[in-house]
Motif scaffolding. Structure first.
Motif, PDB file in Angstrom:
ATOM      1  N   HIS A 161       0.717  -1.124   0.078  1.00 40.71           N
ATOM      2  CA  HIS A 161       0.173  -0.086   0.198  1.00 40.71           C
ATOM      3  C   HIS A 161       0.767   1.146  -0.002  1.00 40.71           C
ATOM      4  CE1 HIS A 161      -4.132   0.446  -0.216  1.00 40.71           C
ATOM      5  NE2 HIS A 161      -4.695  -0.520   0.641  1.00 40.71           N
ATOM      6  N   MET A 162       2.251   1.210  -0.432  1.00 39.29           N
ATOM      7  CA  MET A 162       3.101   2.315  -0.521  1.00 39.29           C
ATOM      8  C   MET A 162       3.783   1.990  -1.787  1.00 39.29           C
ATOM      9  SD  MET A 162       2.339   3.712   2.585  1.00 39.29           S
ATOM     10  CE  MET A 162       3.424   4.869   2.884  1.00 39.29           C
ATOM     11  N   ASN A 163       4.528   3.197  -2.035  1.00 37.97           N
ATOM     12  CA  ASN A 163       5.284   3.463  -3.251  1.00 37.97           C
ATOM     13  C   ASN A 163       6.170   2.175  -3.294  1.00 37.97           C
ATOM     14  OD1 ASN A 163       7.434   4.221  -4.931  1.00 37.97           O
ATOM     15  ND2 ASN A 163       6.826   6.122  -5.000  1.00 37.97           N
ATOM     16  N   LYS A 164       6.432   1.380  -4.015  1.00 36.42           N
ATOM     17  CA  LYS A 164       7.296   0.329  -4.096  1.00 36.42           C
ATOM     18  C   LYS A 164       8.640   0.718  -4.125  1.00 36.42           C
ATOM     19  CE  LYS A 164       3.216  -2.504  -4.660  1.00 36.42           C
ATOM     20  NZ  LYS A 164       2.689  -1.845  -3.705  1.00 36.42           N
ATOM     21  N   ASN A 165       8.717   1.901  -5.071  1.00 32.16           N
ATOM     22  CA  ASN A 165      10.265   2.252  -5.151  1.00 32.16           C
ATOM     23  C   ASN A 165      11.094   2.846  -3.810  1.00 32.16           C
ATOM     24  OD1 ASN A 165      10.176   1.643  -7.964  1.00 32.16           O
ATOM     25  ND2 ASN A 165       9.168   3.677  -8.319  1.00 32.16           N
ATOM     26  N   SER A 166      10.361   3.178  -2.888  1.00 30.70           N
ATOM     27  CA  SER A 166      10.982   3.752  -1.613  1.00 30.70           C
ATOM     28  C   SER A 166      10.279   3.235  -0.295  1.00 30.70           C
ATOM     29  CB  SER A 166      10.652   5.313  -1.757  1.00 30.70           C
ATOM     30  OG  SER A 166       9.343   5.639  -1.758  1.00 30.70           O
ATOM     31  N   TRP A 167       9.547   2.227  -0.427  1.00 32.55           N
ATOM     32  CA  TRP A 167       8.759   1.233   0.720  1.00 32.55           C
ATOM     33  C   TRP A 167       9.034  -0.011   0.575  1.00 32.55           C
ATOM     34  CZ3 TRP A 167       6.656   3.795   5.203  1.00 32.55           C
ATOM     35  CH2 TRP A 167       6.604   5.225   5.349  1.00 32.55           C
TER      36      TRP A 167
END
Length: 129
Positions: free
Chosen positions: A85-91
């Motif tokens: 449920h978050m940005n997969k590039n930074s979480w």
């Protein structure tokens, strides 16, 4: 590490207390950097199937902000998943089932906290003529 030990550790380390923001999921908690007001972690309870794990049992996870250069390598290891449920590039998501060692979780929480620190403003330099 489980949610209770995470909450105790971040309280001791950063003075952070969990915030329960959602009435429909009162067990999900946000950890916020008090200096920047940004989230550095989220502790959630979700169904296994949401991470591609067979089954519908509820499991605890930890979402943390992470250096994009580390995410690819971490996701190759057991217990790590793309940020739920978050940005997969930074979480990144970490299973809180004992798969990932406590010391590694603490180090990654530290990194997340650092990544959410306020940005330092550059000092203006006057050029004299």
């Amino acid at each position: 590490m489980d949610r209770k030990s995470i909450f105790a550790w971040v309280k001791q380390s950063y003075g952070t207390a969990p915030e329960y923001l959602w009435q429909d999921t009162p067990w999900n908690a946000v950890l916020r950097n008090s200096e920047s007001n940004k989230w550095y972690a989220i502790v959630m309870k979700i169904e296994e199937s949401r991470l591609g794990i067979p089954g519908n049992q509820l499991i605890d996870i930890l979402d943390i902000k992470c250096d994009p250069n580390l995410i690819g390598a971490l996701r190759q290891r057991p217990g790590f998943f793309p940020g739920y449920h978050m940005n997969k590039n930074s979480w990144i998501t970490i299973l809180l089932d004992g798969t990932v060692q406590e010391e590694e979780i603490k180090n990654l929480i530290d990194l997340s906290y650092q990544l959410t620190q306020p940005k330092k403003k550059a000092k203006k330099v006057e050029i004299r003529k």
